[in-house]
Each structure stands twice: as C-alpha cells, then as structure tokens.
Design a protein around this motif. Structure first.
Motif, mmCIF file in Angstrom:
data_model
loop_
_atom_site.group_PDB
_atom_site.id
_atom_site.type_symbol
_atom_site.label_atom_id
_atom_site.label_comp_id
_atom_site.label_asym_id
_atom_site.label_seq_id
_atom_site.Cartn_x
_atom_site.Cartn_y
_atom_site.Cartn_z
ATOM 1 N N CYS A 1 0.883 -1.156 0.000
ATOM 2 C CA CYS A 1 0.000 0.000 0.000
ATOM 3 C C CYS A 1 0.925 1.211 0.000
ATOM 4 C CB CYS A 1 -0.895 -0.005 1.231
ATOM 5 S SG CYS A 1 -2.096 1.339 1.246
ATOM 6 N N ALA A 2 0.701 2.130 -0.947
ATOM 7 C CA ALA A 2 1.622 3.253 -1.082
ATOM 8 C C ALA A 2 0.917 4.542 -1.484
ATOM 9 C CB ALA A 2 2.694 2.921 -2.121
ATOM 10 N N LEU A 3 1.592 5.637 -1.155
ATOM 11 C CA LEU A 3 1.227 6.970 -1.625
ATOM 12 C C LEU A 3 2.284 7.367 -2.644
ATOM 13 C CD1 LEU A 3 0.849 8.751 1.856
ATOM 14 C CD2 LEU A 3 -0.963 7.615 0.561
ATOM 15 N N HIS A 4 1.917 8.248 -3.579
ATOM 16 C CA HIS A 4 2.952 8.778 -4.458
ATOM 17 C C HIS A 4 2.591 10.182 -4.926
ATOM 18 C CE1 HIS A 4 1.668 8.172 -8.905
ATOM 19 N NE2 HIS A 4 0.583 8.248 -8.177
ATOM 20 N N ILE A 5 3.633 10.884 -5.329
ATOM 21 C CA ILE A 5 3.504 12.187 -5.963
ATOM 22 C C ILE A 5 4.145 12.043 -7.332
ATOM 23 C CG2 ILE A 5 4.075 14.643 -5.856
ATOM 24 C CD1 ILE A 5 4.544 14.233 -2.797
ATOM 25 N N LEU A 6 3.406 12.361 -8.378
ATOM 26 C CA LEU A 6 3.909 12.252 -9.752
ATOM 27 C C LEU A 6 4.073 13.651 -10.336
ATOM 28 C CD1 LEU A 6 4.556 10.583 -12.309
ATOM 29 C CD2 LEU A 6 2.107 10.628 -12.819
ATOM 30 N N VAL A 7 5.277 13.944 -10.809
ATOM 31 C CA VAL A 7 5.554 15.233 -11.453
ATOM 32 C C VAL A 7 6.297 14.986 -12.763
ATOM 33 C CG1 VAL A 7 5.544 16.579 -9.307
ATOM 34 C CG2 VAL A 7 7.680 15.562 -10.107
#
Length: 93
Positions: A6-12
């Motif tokens: 289970c993960a969070l991410h920030i995509l840029v």
C-alpha cells in the motif's frame, strides 16, 4: 517476500521538481498535502493514495522501488514513462 503493498505517491513531470519535493519532505512537509498540490496523477485527490496493489501491478521501475525501499520513508525520484515519482510505502504484506 512481500506480495502486496500500500503506497502513496507524488507524480511530477520534471526531476528538478521531484528533488525539490524530496527536500520539502526531508524538512518535515506533509506528504499528502504535497501530493494534493503538485501531483499530476488522479490519485492526488486522495493525497496520492494508490491503495493496496499486488507485486507486478505497476510499471517495473515503480514496482521495484515499492518492494525494495524503506517503509514509511519517502523515496525517489523514480523515473517511469509517466514522469518522476516520490513514493511512500505505508505497508507491505
């Protein structure tokens, strides 16, 4: 060996922005608030929450990072065809 995560991410789009976000996180910034503000992924509405997924469900570079990085510590940037990801694994099972 873990089979789900289970993960969070920030995509840029740009590595420089990802590196700046990593600096902000190291200085104590809130991961989910940064995701809501900067991420280009639809998961930004949920603070970057990708939910629980199986090993092999994500693109290879992202998958490798999720199943090898330290849990609960922001990791990145990880480059994929989508851009640059900052990842925070919440748990692996």
């Amino acid at each position: 060996m873990a089979q789900t995560a289970c993960a969070l991410h920030i995509l840029v789009k740009h590595e420089a922005q990802a590196l700046d976000l990593m600096k902000q996180l190291a200085a104590g910034a809130n991961f989910q608030q940064l995701a809501k503000k900067y991420s280009t992924c639809p998961s930004k509405k949920r603070g970057g929450d990708l939910g629980e997924f199986k090993k092999g469900d994500m693109v290879p570079a992202f998958d490798k990072a999720v199943f090898s990085c330290e849990v609960m510590k922001p990791f990145g940037p990880v480059k994929t065809r989508f851009g640059y990801h900052i990842i925070k694994v919440l748990f692996r099972t």
